[in-house]
Design an enzyme around this catalytic site. Structure first.
Site, short mmCIF file in Angstrom:
data_model
loop_
_atom_site.label_atom_id
_atom_site.label_comp_id
_atom_site.label_asym_id
_atom_site.label_seq_id
_atom_site.Cartn_x
_atom_site.Cartn_y
_atom_site.Cartn_z
N GLU A 32 -8.62 -11.06 0.01
CA GLU A 32 -8.11 -10.59 1.30
C GLU A 32 -8.62 -11.54 2.39
OE1 GLU A 32 -5.99 -8.13 2.71
OE2 GLU A 32 -6.66 -9.24 4.49
N ASP A 49 3.15 -10.71 3.63
CA ASP A 49 3.94 -11.40 4.65
C ASP A 49 4.60 -10.48 5.66
OD1 ASP A 49 3.28 -13.75 3.33
OD2 ASP A 49 4.97 -13.56 1.96
N ASP A 109 8.98 -3.98 1.52
CA ASP A 109 9.97 -3.09 2.11
C ASP A 109 10.95 -3.87 2.99
OD1 ASP A 109 8.09 -3.73 4.01
OD2 ASP A 109 7.70 -1.68 4.66
C1 LIG Z 1 1.20 -6.02 5.11
S1 LIG Z 1 -0.43 -6.10 4.52
C2 LIG Z 1 -0.33 -5.23 2.97
C3 LIG Z 1 -1.65 -4.69 2.53
C4 LIG Z 1 -1.64 -3.99 1.16
N1 LIG Z 1 -1.35 -4.92 0.09
C5 LIG Z 1 -0.67 -2.85 1.13
O1 LIG Z 1 0.40 -2.98 0.50
O2 LIG Z 1 -0.97 -1.81 1.75
C6 LIG Z 1 -0.63 -7.80 3.98
C7 LIG Z 1 -2.09 -8.14 3.68
O3 LIG Z 1 -2.17 -9.45 3.16
C8 LIG Z 1 -3.29 -10.10 3.75
N2 LIG Z 1 -3.03 -11.55 3.67
C9 LIG Z 1 -2.08 -12.23 4.35
N3 LIG Z 1 -2.13 -13.54 4.05
C10 LIG Z 1 -3.12 -13.69 3.14
C11 LIG Z 1 -3.66 -14.82 2.45
N4 LIG Z 1 -3.18 -16.05 2.66
N5 LIG Z 1 -4.68 -14.61 1.58
C12 LIG Z 1 -5.17 -13.35 1.38
N6 LIG Z 1 -4.72 -12.26 2.04
C13 LIG Z 1 -3.70 -12.42 2.89
C14 LIG Z 1 -3.31 -9.55 5.16
O4 LIG Z 1 -4.57 -9.72 5.79
C15 LIG Z 1 -2.99 -8.09 4.91
O5 LIG Z 1 -4.13 -7.33 4.63
#
Ligand SMILES: C[S@@+](CC[C@H](N)C(=O)[O-])C[C@H]1O[C@@H](n2cnc3c(N)ncnc32)[C@H](O)[C@@H]1O
Length: 205
Positions: A62, A112, A148
């Site tokens: 994360e 994303d 989604d």
């Molecule tokens: C929309 S959230 C979804 C969180 C979780 N997977 C869920 O479905 O509830 C996207 C997550 O991906 C993380 N994230 C985005 N780019 C990332 C990267 N390059 N490496 C690791 N985490 C990343 C963001 O910080 C965020 O917590």
């Protein structure tokens, strides 16, 4: 503690990957299958997956320090030893990960969340990540992505079709259910709100 002290604490104490090249298998004791959950957010998918597959060694990556710190703290409270957290950009961390062919499963739940074209560089699913995942997954290993956002799902299917080494699990690319038996926070909310979710499964050739 002030907000700024907390931010420093998250930054300094969130668990990090070892320096340089490192072995995924050495992050968690045991010999069970190794799985990755990239961008686990508030971490529900890690807890549900650890319960569904107690024999697996689950590595969550994360980029947000506060989330990595807090989820790690909760894992320790529950004494969940088959899950390890790495804080950082998955694209950078996985470039240094070894050995090739060591991963059984990879999940990206609702990645994303950025819409604008100028944020394209921030998108985690792209050539850099898929190349590393193709290297690290073992033959028959699974890559699961759910979102989604329909046009993102279409992009992911197209990207997987273009990436050497992956075969989609169905002609359309989509599957009906989450095959990993572990909901993420966003998935749980989407189900509760009756919103559509596009789920993509591919296997490593
Ligand atoms: C929309 S959230 C979804 C969180 C979780 N997977 C869920 O479905 O509830 C996207 C997550 O991906 C993380 N994230 C985005 N780019 C990332 C990267 N390059 N490496 C690791 N985490 C990343 C963001 O910080 C965020 O917590």
């Amino acid at each position: 503690m002030s907000d700024s002290d907390l931010r420093w604490r998250y930054r300094d104490e969130a668990p990090r990957a070892p320096e340089g090249r490192f072995s995924l298998g050495e992050l968690i004791e045991g010999s069970g299958p190794i799985e990755l959950d990239i961008g686990f957010g508030r971490g529900l998918s890690l807890f549900e997956r650890a319960a569904a597959a107690p024999e697996s060694r689950i590595i969550g990556i994360e980029v947000k320090t506060k989330l990595a710190y807090k989820v790690n703290e909760r894992l320790q409270k529950h004494d969940l030893r088959n899950v390890a957290i790495l804080c950082g950009d998955a694209r950078e961390i996985l470039k240094r990960a070894e050995p090739a062919g060591s991963l059984q499963r990879v999940a990206l739940h609702f990645p994303d969340p950025w819409w604008k074209k100028r944020h394209d560089k921030r998108r985690v699913i792209g050539e850099a990540l898929l190349t590393e995942l193709a290297r690290l997954l073992k033959p028959g290993g699974e890559l699961f992505i759910q979102t989604d956002v329909e046009h993102r799902a279409e992009q992911y299917v197209a990207q997987l079709q273009e990436t050497a080494g992956f075969t989609l699990a169905s002609d359309s690319g989509y599957v009906e259910v989450n095959p990993f038996d572990a909901r993420s926070n966003r998935e749980k909310r989407a189900i509760e709100d009756g919103l559509p979710v596009w789920r993509i499964l591919a296997t490593r050739d």
